[in-house]
Scaffold this active site. Structure first.
Site, PDB file in Angstrom:
ATOM      1  N   ALA A 125     -31.746  44.369  39.435  1.00 12.25           N
ATOM      2  CA  ALA A 125     -31.137  44.795  38.169  1.00 12.25           C
ATOM      3  C   ALA A 125     -31.444  46.270  37.961  1.00 12.25           C
ATOM      4  O   ALA A 125     -32.380  46.816  38.546  1.00 12.25           O
ATOM      5  CB  ALA A 125     -31.688  43.975  37.008  1.00 12.25           C
ATOM      6  N   LYS A 157     -26.580  45.554  35.037  1.00 14.85           N
ATOM      7  CA  LYS A 157     -26.398  45.620  36.479  1.00 14.85           C
ATOM      8  C   LYS A 157     -25.136  46.414  36.788  1.00 14.85           C
ATOM      9  O   LYS A 157     -24.355  46.718  35.909  1.00 14.85           O
ATOM     10  CB  LYS A 157     -26.265  44.201  37.058  1.00 14.85           C
ATOM     11  CG  LYS A 157     -27.562  43.419  36.969  1.00 14.85           C
ATOM     12  CD  LYS A 157     -27.486  42.044  37.632  1.00 14.85           C
ATOM     13  CE  LYS A 157     -26.844  42.053  38.967  1.00 14.85           C
ATOM     14  NZ  LYS A 157     -27.451  42.996  39.924  1.00 14.85           N
ATOM     15  N   GLY A 158     -24.978  46.761  38.064  1.00 20.44           N
ATOM     16  CA  GLY A 158     -23.760  47.447  38.467  1.00 20.44           C
ATOM     17  C   GLY A 158     -23.972  48.885  38.896  1.00 20.44           C
ATOM     18  O   GLY A 158     -23.013  49.601  39.172  1.00 20.44           O
ATOM     19  N   GLU A 173     -21.161  40.127  41.491  1.00 21.19           N
ATOM     20  CA  GLU A 173     -22.499  39.663  41.106  1.00 21.19           C
ATOM     21  C   GLU A 173     -22.412  38.692  39.936  1.00 21.19           C
ATOM     22  O   GLU A 173     -23.085  37.653  39.902  1.00 21.19           O
ATOM     23  CB  GLU A 173     -23.379  40.864  40.729  1.00 21.19           C
ATOM     24  CG  GLU A 173     -23.708  41.756  41.917  1.00 21.19           C
ATOM     25  CD  GLU A 173     -24.449  43.028  41.557  1.00 21.19           C
ATOM     26  OE1 GLU A 173     -25.107  43.586  42.442  1.00 21.19           O
ATOM     27  OE2 GLU A 173     -24.381  43.477  40.395  1.00 21.19           O
ATOM     28  N   LYS A 229     -37.880  48.858  35.640  1.00 20.73           N
ATOM     29  CA  LYS A 229     -36.616  48.358  35.103  1.00 20.73           C
ATOM     30  C   LYS A 229     -36.781  47.668  33.745  1.00 20.73           C
ATOM     31  O   LYS A 229     -35.791  47.329  33.093  1.00 20.73           O
ATOM     32  CB  LYS A 229     -35.989  47.357  36.091  1.00 20.73           C
ATOM     33  CG  LYS A 229     -35.880  47.848  37.535  1.00 20.73           C
ATOM     34  CD  LYS A 229     -34.829  48.906  37.686  1.00 20.73           C
ATOM     35  CE  LYS A 229     -34.635  49.404  39.106  1.00 20.73           C
ATOM     36  NZ  LYS A 229     -34.081  48.451  40.050  1.00 20.73           N
TER      37      LYS A 229
END
Ligand code: 5RP
Length: 222
Positions: free
Chosen positions: A87, A98-99, A107, A125
């Site tokens: 993440a 995310k991404g 995902e 994170k």
């Protein structure tokens, strides 16, 4: 421990968690990114113990195949027991952004199918409120300007991610300075913009288990 060592530690913790729960018919959902890559490399060591994997990106599929792990189309895989992925941000409710690697749509699809979504992340994170990391939104190319204007109305600053085309042939808009104190509401509002394929908030389907790498060891949060 540096960040890569923390990522390796959480990848190993994910292996330790799923290994005793797999059998020869198990198909594992596998995420995308540097933390997921450590997981894939470790997964390869016991590839005879499970059937195969479903990949959340072309890059992950290639890495799995390079280790000789069979990769299945999600439509032929049936139910997945586990989805393991990294993440860009997590809060203590295991809601995620995310991404960062532009793989958010696949995902999110694989996470939706999996019974248990295990997020693996180093403790850089972990945040109080999501949104310091710009929120990725996958958009149909012809809708780019429209979606950008709608994001401004929601209070975000949209930035087109130059030169990136997703595995699905779409573009990414990164949303800066958005108030994400209510992640589910923001996820729903972004989903409602015509032209948005997916947004990188994983709040409606958050992680079930977070393995968080810290200097004091891997913390298990659920
Ligand atoms: C890719 C993702 C990744 O999980 C996220 O970007 C984290 O990557 P990394 O493990 O390299 O920090 O969502 O689309």
């Amino acid at each position: 421990m540096n960040q890569d060592e923390l990522k390796k530690a959480v990848a190993k913790a994910a292996i330790d968690y799923i290994a005793p729960r797999l059998d020869s018919e198990s198909v594992i959902g596998v995420g995308t990114g540097s933390t997921a890559n450590f997981f894939i490399d470790m997964l390869a060591e016991f590839k005879t113990e499970f059937d195969g994997a479903v990949a959340s990106s072309e890059a992950t599929a290639e890495r799995l195949k390079s280790h000789g792990i069979p990769v299945y189309d999600l439509n032929s895989a049936g139910e997945l027991e586990f989805y393991v992925d990294g993440a860009d941000e997590t809060n203590d409710r295991l809601e995620l952004i995310k991404g960062g690697g532009a793989a958010l749509t696949r995902e999110k699809i694989v996470a939706a199918v999996a019974k248990t979504f295990i997020c693996i992340a180093d403790d850089s994170k972990m945040v109080g409120i999501l949104g310091k990391f710009p929120l990725p939104v996958e958009v149909i190319p012809m809708a780019r300007s429209h979606v950008g204007r709608e994001i401004v109305k929601l209070g975000g600053d949209p930035v087109y991610r130059e030169g990136v085309v997703t595995d699905n042939g779409n573009i990414i808009i990164d949303v800066h300075n958005m108030d994400i104190s209510q992640p589910i509401r923001v996820e729903e509002k972004l989903n409602n913009i015509v032209g948005v394929v997916t947004n990188g908030l994983f709040a409606l389907r958050r992680a079930d288990l977070l393995l968080l790498g810290t200097k004091d060891g891997v913390k298990s949060i659920s």
